[in-house]
Every structure is written in C-alpha cells, then in structure tokens.
Scaffold this active site. Structure first.
Site, PDB file in Angstrom:
ATOM      1  N   ASP A 195       0.815  -1.221   0.000  1.00 39.09           N
ATOM      2  CA  ASP A 195       0.000   0.000   0.000  1.00 39.09           C
ATOM      3  C   ASP A 195       0.853   1.278   0.000  1.00 39.09           C
ATOM      4  O   ASP A 195       0.390   2.336   0.425  1.00 39.09           O
ATOM      5  CB  ASP A 195      -0.937  -0.019   1.216  1.00 39.09           C
ATOM      6  CG  ASP A 195      -2.149   0.865   0.990  1.00 39.09           C
ATOM      7  OD1 ASP A 195      -2.718   0.808  -0.122  1.00 39.09           O
ATOM      8  OD2 ASP A 195      -2.521   1.633   1.899  1.00 39.09           O
ATOM      9  N   ALA A 196       2.089   1.178  -0.465  1.00 38.51           N
ATOM     10  CA  ALA A 196       2.995   2.329  -0.449  1.00 38.51           C
ATOM     11  C   ALA A 196       2.662   3.288  -1.604  1.00 38.51           C
ATOM     12  O   ALA A 196       3.446   3.491  -2.518  1.00 38.51           O
ATOM     13  CB  ALA A 196       4.438   1.841  -0.555  1.00 38.51           C
TER      14      ALA A 196
END
Ligand SMILES: Nc1ncnc2c1ncn2[C@@H]1O[C@H](COP(=O)(O)OP(=O)(O)O)[C@@H](O)[C@H]1O
Ligand SMILES: [Mg+2]
Length: 320
Positions: A195-196
C-alpha cells in the site's frame, strides 16, 4: 497513562464514536488507505502538569483532544478486525526500519480497554526555543505532484504517479534525503508493504529551513492478509508485481529510471536485507513486550517479512 477516572475506557469510546468509513474498493480488491482502511484520530499528549509534550505517552501523561487549533502530537490507530494484527504488524515494520537506519515515525502500542492502539509520534511537529509546540508543513507525494488524492495509486481508472514520478519527487531534496527515499522504497518492497502509494511518502517544508523527506510511516506487511491487494502500489519495470517477485533486472530498471547505478541499488538492497535479518529478534522481542502488543502477531509479521526479504535477496543474484 493516567489522569481521568478511566482514560483507557475513554479512548476506547473515542474510537467507537469515530464515524465508520467504508473501505475503498479498488480494481484489484480492498485497499487499506486513508479513506477507510484505518480509523484514526490525532490527539495531544500532555504531561502531568497538563503541558503538551512531543513524545510518545509515558506513565503519568494524559491524552487530550486538541481544541481551538492546538496542534496534536500523536496519531492513534486502533486495531482493526478486518486486518488482524495490524497494531503489531505496523509497529514491527516501523521499528524494524528505525533499527536498520531508516528514519521512521516513532511508534508504541498501548491497550485501551478491550482494544490495542498504535501511537505514532507526529514528525510534522517541533518544539520552539521557547518551548512552544509548532507545526511543520508537510506535503505528501500526491500533493507535491499536484495529483488529487483519488489518484494516489498508479493503476486504476484514475491513474496516479508511477515509480519514476515518486522517486523524482526527491529531486529537490538534499542528496542524503534522496537516498533515504530510495531506502524507503526498497524497504516497502522488502517488507511487502504493497500500500505504499503516493500519499504514504511525504516532504517536510519547515519555515526558514530547507526541504526534507518525512520519515517512513504507514508501513505494514500485507503478507499476513491474503485478501488485501498483494501487488505493489506502483508498477515495477512496467508491470504490476508482487514484492517477493522482484528480481535483479527489476531493481536495475528502477535504478536506470532514476539515474542510479544498478550495482549500487542491488548492493543497497542486499545491505538492507542483511540488516533486517540481523535485527529481527531484537525488534520483535521489543515490540512483543509492549503492553497492548500480541506476541503471536508480531512474530508472524517478523517471519513473513524475513521470508519475503530472503526471497528477494535470492532473486538479486538471478541472471537476467
Ligand atoms: N507520524 C506522523 N506524523 C505526521 N503525519 C503523519 C504521521 N503518520 C501519518 N501522517 C499523515 O497522516 C496521513 C494518514 O496516516 P497513515 O498512517 O498513512 O494512515 P492510513 O493507514 O489511514 O493511511 C498520512 O498520509 C500522513 O500524511
Ligand atoms: Mg496512509
């Protein structure tokens, strides 16, 4: 922490009161994101005399909801049944980063009634020479690139910044911070923090000071949650990939895209893997020992992260 009659229960109730927000559903499934992955709140830590202090809560401190524009000092996120073990997972990942020399938001874990809460010290605050608490302006990488929040992912109907754009956001940073940005990206791949996205990297713009990279924040491994998107938020060497599948030629493509020497990037990946392995035991023990932590989840996280990093290290030497 103490102060009021039952501060733990008050905090538990605070989270119950926060409006439930729905999950964002992306093309690939569920995302944990600002819009709904995590309920959270921003609070101020006060010492026993009621004075705001820029530190994680200690015995005798009280938590307060900041009023009349007073700055908060910590971000608090409760556990989340949809992402079991998130509190231990996130606190392990951020503490591991810190332990291997990557500046990361400081975290701790405390119980609140039946819940466990992660406390993240705000990095966009400072204490002035006169002791006043001040805000530091921050811009996440979506804002810094003039991209609306809905475009924080590279893929999707509303396409957002790719890896080259993200790393390019570091172009005006001091050289050490530009290297720290590369470290943040490598770390997010090593721990499988898929989820970066563009809003999980930020710049700090202190008044009268130069531009800086914000420390690493909002990191958890999705390997513990098979139903959460397993593909990295940005394409790697032109394709969506799972972090564990990243191999030498993909790192080389990342290096070329931002004008680093491929050999230097590969070397840095290996160094970070080595450091991560060397620090696993100490960090997992420290996090598991925190009140409000669950040893099982922390050890599961540590194992999954190590396995992923080892897989990546193994692929570093794969011939192109
Ligand atoms: N330690 C911190 N200090 C200051 N701002 C932070 C910190 N951690 C997160 N933020 C800001 O708050 C936003 C939401 O926090 P984040 O941890 O990313 O939550 P979520 O899991 O909901 O995405 C981030 O995009 C970042 O701008
Ligand atoms: Mg986030």
């Amino acid at each position: 922490m103490c102060g009021r009659a039952d501060p733990e229960v008050a905090l538990e109730r605070h989270f119950e009161d926060l409006q439930q927000r729905p999950f964002l559903v992306g093309e690939e499934g569920v995302r944990l994101s600002l819009a709904g992955g995590q309920k959270k709140s921003a609070l101020a830590v006060l010492d026993a005399n009621g004075v705001p202090v820029l530190r994680l809560p200690q015995d005798g401190d009280v938590l307060a909801v900041p009023r009349h524009g007073a700055p908060s000092t910590v971000i608090v996120k409760p556990d989340n049944p949809i992402l079991p073990g998130i509190v231990g997972n996130e606190s392990y990942c951020l503490s591991l980063a810190q332990a291997i020399g990557i500046a990361a938001a400081q975290v701790t874990v405390l119980p609140a009634g039946t819940r466990n809460i992660i406390y993240v010290l705000r990095y966009d605050r400072r204490v002035s020479r006169t002791g006043a608490l001040q805000r530091i302006h921050q811009e996440d990488f979506a804002q810094a690139n003039g991209v609306p929040p809905g475009r924080k992912y590279e893929r999707g109907t509303l396409a957002g910044p790719d890896l080259v754009t993200l790393l390019g956001t570091g172009r005006d940073l001091p050289p050490t911070d530009a290297l720290s940005l590369l470290d943040q990206l490598i770390f997010n791949i090593l721990v499988a923090n898929t989820d970066a996205h563009a809003k999980n990297y930020s710049l700090l713009l202190p008044v009268g000071g130069g531009l800086r990279l914000a420390p690493l924040y909002d990191v958890s491994t999705v390997l513990a949650w098979p139903r959460v998107v397993q593909y990295f938020a940005q394409n790697i060497a032109g394709r969506k990939r799972k972090p564990g599948d990243v191999e030498a030629r993909h790192w080389d493509a990342i290096a070329k895209a931002v004008n680093y020497r491929p050999a230097d990037v590969r070397k840095r990946v290996q160094e970070l893997v080595d450091a991560l392995l060397a620090n696993r035991v100490a960090v997992s023990q420290a996090i598991a020992a925190l009140p409000g932590s669950s040893r099982g989840y922390v050890e599961e996280t540590a194992g999954l992260v190590e396995e992923n990093a080892l897989r990546i290290a193994g692929r570093l030497r794969k011939a192109p």
